[in-house]
Scaffold this motif. Sequence first.
Motif, PDB file in Angstrom:
ATOM      1  N   UNK A 265     -10.641  -5.237   0.276  1.00  0.00           N
ATOM      2  CA  UNK A 265     -11.931  -5.738  -0.161  1.00  0.00           C
ATOM      3  C   UNK A 265     -12.709  -4.513  -0.598  1.00  0.00           C
ATOM      4  N   UNK A 266     -12.839  -4.336  -1.910  1.00  0.00           N
ATOM      5  CA  UNK A 266     -13.415  -3.097  -2.428  1.00  0.00           C
ATOM      6  C   UNK A 266     -12.493  -1.945  -2.094  1.00  0.00           C
ATOM      7  N   UNK A 267     -13.013  -0.899  -1.459  1.00  0.00           N
ATOM      8  CA  UNK A 267     -12.184   0.257  -1.089  1.00  0.00           C
ATOM      9  C   UNK A 267     -11.761   0.212   0.388  1.00  0.00           C
ATOM     10  N   UNK A 268     -11.935  -0.951   1.046  1.00  0.00           N
ATOM     11  CA  UNK A 268     -11.604  -1.095   2.457  1.00  0.00           C
ATOM     12  C   UNK A 268     -10.338  -1.946   2.612  1.00  0.00           C
TER      13      UNK A 268
ATOM     14  N   UNK B 292     -14.955 -14.880  -0.161  1.00  0.00           N
ATOM     15  CA  UNK B 292     -15.197 -13.919  -1.232  1.00  0.00           C
ATOM     16  C   UNK B 292     -14.056 -13.925  -2.239  1.00  0.00           C
ATOM     17  N   UNK B 293     -14.380 -13.877  -3.490  1.00  0.00           N
ATOM     18  CA  UNK B 293     -13.377 -13.797  -4.567  1.00  0.00           C
ATOM     19  C   UNK B 293     -12.952 -12.359  -4.829  1.00  0.00           C
ATOM     20  N   UNK B 294     -13.530 -11.420  -4.095  1.00  0.00           N
ATOM     21  CA  UNK B 294     -13.256  -9.999  -4.308  1.00  0.00           C
ATOM     22  C   UNK B 294     -12.003  -9.499  -3.574  1.00  0.00           C
ATOM     23  N   UNK B 295     -11.344 -10.353  -2.789  1.00  0.00           N
ATOM     24  CA  UNK B 295     -10.137  -9.959  -2.057  1.00  0.00           C
ATOM     25  C   UNK B 295      -9.034  -9.641  -3.056  1.00  0.00           C
ATOM     26  N   UNK B 296      -8.410  -8.508  -2.901  1.00  0.00           N
ATOM     27  CA  UNK B 296      -7.281  -8.113  -3.747  1.00  0.00           C
ATOM     28  C   UNK B 296      -6.021  -8.052  -2.882  1.00  0.00           C
ATOM     29  N   UNK B 297      -4.945  -8.629  -3.386  1.00  0.00           N
ATOM     30  CA  UNK B 297      -3.674  -8.616  -2.664  1.00  0.00           C
ATOM     31  C   UNK B 297      -2.744  -7.577  -3.279  1.00  0.00           C
ATOM     32  N   UNK B 298      -2.002  -6.891  -2.434  1.00  0.00           N
ATOM     33  CA  UNK B 298      -1.092  -5.829  -2.868  1.00  0.00           C
ATOM     34  C   UNK B 298       0.290  -6.109  -2.290  1.00  0.00           C
TER      35      UNK B 298
ATOM     36  N   UNK C  94      -4.367  -7.894  16.327  1.00  0.00           N
ATOM     37  CA  UNK C  94      -3.302  -6.923  16.619  1.00  0.00           C
ATOM     38  C   UNK C  94      -3.332  -5.679  15.726  1.00  0.00           C
ATOM     39  N   UNK C  95      -4.269  -5.602  14.785  1.00  0.00           N
ATOM     40  CA  UNK C  95      -4.445  -4.458  13.882  1.00  0.00           C
ATOM     41  C   UNK C  95      -3.323  -4.303  12.855  1.00  0.00           C
ATOM     42  N   UNK C  96      -2.454  -5.299  12.722  1.00  0.00           N
ATOM     43  CA  UNK C  96      -1.405  -5.277  11.709  1.00  0.00           C
ATOM     44  C   UNK C  96      -2.051  -5.314  10.324  1.00  0.00           C
ATOM     45  N   UNK C  97      -1.363  -4.786   9.307  1.00  0.00           N
ATOM     46  CA  UNK C  97      -1.935  -4.772   7.963  1.00  0.00           C
ATOM     47  C   UNK C  97      -1.123  -5.577   6.957  1.00  0.00           C
ATOM     48  N   UNK C  98      -0.236  -6.446   7.431  1.00  0.00           N
ATOM     49  CA  UNK C  98       0.555  -7.279   6.532  1.00  0.00           C
ATOM     50  C   UNK C  98       0.285  -8.754   6.826  1.00  0.00           C
ATOM     51  N   UNK C  99       0.160  -9.526   5.736  1.00  0.00           N
ATOM     52  CA  UNK C  99      -0.251 -10.922   5.838  1.00  0.00           C
ATOM     53  C   UNK C  99       0.569 -11.801   4.912  1.00  0.00           C
ATOM     54  N   UNK C 100       0.527 -13.115   5.194  1.00  0.00           N
ATOM     55  CA  UNK C 100       0.927 -14.137   4.242  1.00  0.00           C
ATOM     56  C   UNK C 100      -0.364 -14.699   3.680  1.00  0.00           C
ATOM     57  N   UNK C 101      -0.384 -14.990   2.398  1.00  0.00           N
ATOM     58  CA  UNK C 101      -1.598 -15.488   1.764  1.00  0.00           C
ATOM     59  C   UNK C 101      -1.463 -16.981   1.505  1.00  0.00           C
TER      60      UNK C 101
END
Length: 73
Positions: free
Chosen positions: A9-12, A64-70, A19-26
């Motif tokens: 979200x932006x630069x964050x 928010x529409x600002x979410x970017x997926x990588x 659990x602080x994991x950084x991988x998701x299913x969308x």
Amino acid sequence: MAKPVRASLGDMWITCLVCKNDQFRERNVKLNSTGGEFLKLAWADENASGLICWKCGYVHLFASREIKLHRVD
């Protein structure tokens, strides 16, 4: 099965609140309202981006529409 993604979200970078994991299913999530359901207008309700933690399954919702997926390699 869906492939994991990372999200920002932006630069964050977004991490799971549990659990602080950084991988998701969308997944797109319909934000139904009582009035919309009652009047048979649920199709017009707002959508949210749902990020489901790949590790623990906690669901995070973002209107928010600002979410970017990588993509994760």
